[in-house]
Design a protein around this motif. Sequence first.
Motif, mmCIF file in Angstrom:
data_model
loop_
_atom_site.group_PDB
_atom_site.id
_atom_site.type_symbol
_atom_site.label_atom_id
_atom_site.label_comp_id
_atom_site.label_asym_id
_atom_site.label_seq_id
_atom_site.Cartn_x
_atom_site.Cartn_y
_atom_site.Cartn_z
ATOM 1 N N LEU A 82 0.819 -1.215 0.000
ATOM 2 C CA LEU A 82 0.000 0.000 0.000
ATOM 3 C C LEU A 82 0.853 1.265 0.000
ATOM 4 O O LEU A 82 0.501 2.270 -0.618
ATOM 5 N N LYS A 83 2.002 1.203 0.683
ATOM 6 C CA LYS A 83 2.851 2.392 0.809
ATOM 7 C C LYS A 83 3.723 2.634 -0.415
ATOM 8 O O LYS A 83 4.259 3.734 -0.580
ATOM 9 N N ASN A 84 3.900 1.607 -1.243
ATOM 10 C CA ASN A 84 4.841 1.709 -2.353
ATOM 11 C C ASN A 84 4.150 1.386 -3.685
ATOM 12 O O ASN A 84 4.257 0.273 -4.212
ATOM 13 N N LYS A 85 3.433 2.354 -4.217
ATOM 14 C CA LYS A 85 2.759 2.158 -5.504
ATOM 15 C C LYS A 85 3.784 1.818 -6.590
ATOM 16 O O LYS A 85 4.902 2.339 -6.594
ATOM 17 N N ASP A 86 3.389 0.936 -7.490
ATOM 18 C CA ASP A 86 4.188 0.567 -8.662
ATOM 19 C C ASP A 86 5.514 -0.111 -8.300
ATOM 20 O O ASP A 86 6.420 -0.195 -9.124
#
Length: 342
Positions: free
Chosen positions: A318-322
Amino acid sequence: MFWGGEIASALSHPHSLHLEVWGPGASVKRAMNGPSQETQGTRASAGPVSSISPISSSHRLLFSAQGLKPMDHNGLADPYVKLHLLPGASKANKLRTKTLRNTLNPTWNETLTYYGITDEDMIRKTLRASEALAVPLTTAPARISVCDEDKFRHNEFIGETRVPLKKLKPNHTKTFSICLEKPLPVDKTEDKSLEEWGRILISLKYSSQKQGLLVGVVQRAHLAAMDANGYSDPYVKTYLRPDVDKKSKHKTAVKKKTLNPEFNEEFCYEIKHGDLAKKSLEVTVWDYDIGKSNDFIGGVVLGIHAKGERLKHWFDCLKNKDKRIEPWHTLTSELPGAVLSD
């Protein structure tokens, strides 16, 4: 108490775990992840053991021994080594070497690999090794044991030792010299919900381009055998819960006759990033059977109600998109709230 021989072990974490079994006065020389290491004593005559390249998220073990206790009428033995990881009493985490005939100074020159060792394992697990004469494998969990094989009788136990994984440091090889002991008791009161049925490598990534959660089922290791042939025909199912419309099911292909399948399949759940905080990902592993119900092997749930590494994996996604997050997880036989029907 000295019992049947001595173990000198070279162990490393997280990429590889090496263990060597040697006799009294033996010397161990290694070229593992850096300079070679040597214990005091006379060099064993069995020959050098080649270096091993590290493998990500796995622990490797390599064995040799000297000065074993004679177990047969000819004054020799037919030894092999068994490994277990404690706690976690299941066949999925038991490994053993081949049997070497008529020797008290065996050199196996083979590598046993535990895939999917997690940070939680490094804190709470112990490697149990036992040496025996070749006999049917015992069901005792996670140990290093040395046994003597006997074609006409039960295999005979020679000795065992245990090494807590928390003694190992990341990317550091540590050498142990440990005497083999008599069988040590196993905790039979262990919580059955912690019983392990293998490991699974799962990748998660929220894709901004696709506006969805990408779930990768990469591979599994050390699965429990569900069929009479000693193997399983595994496949994986994933659900994004709660699933009101019952449309979130995805399923991999079936892999035939294997306990270490590679899937390399990826599924996409179209969902807004903000809605993922309310969701949980349920991953279950099944054994495919023809003409009868498929067998549940084990599973794992990732999400806001999970704990430990399962919760961390979800929040990291959730904290690290892509960004693809890809750790190993332990399969358990009980999943609170999960629907365990095929």
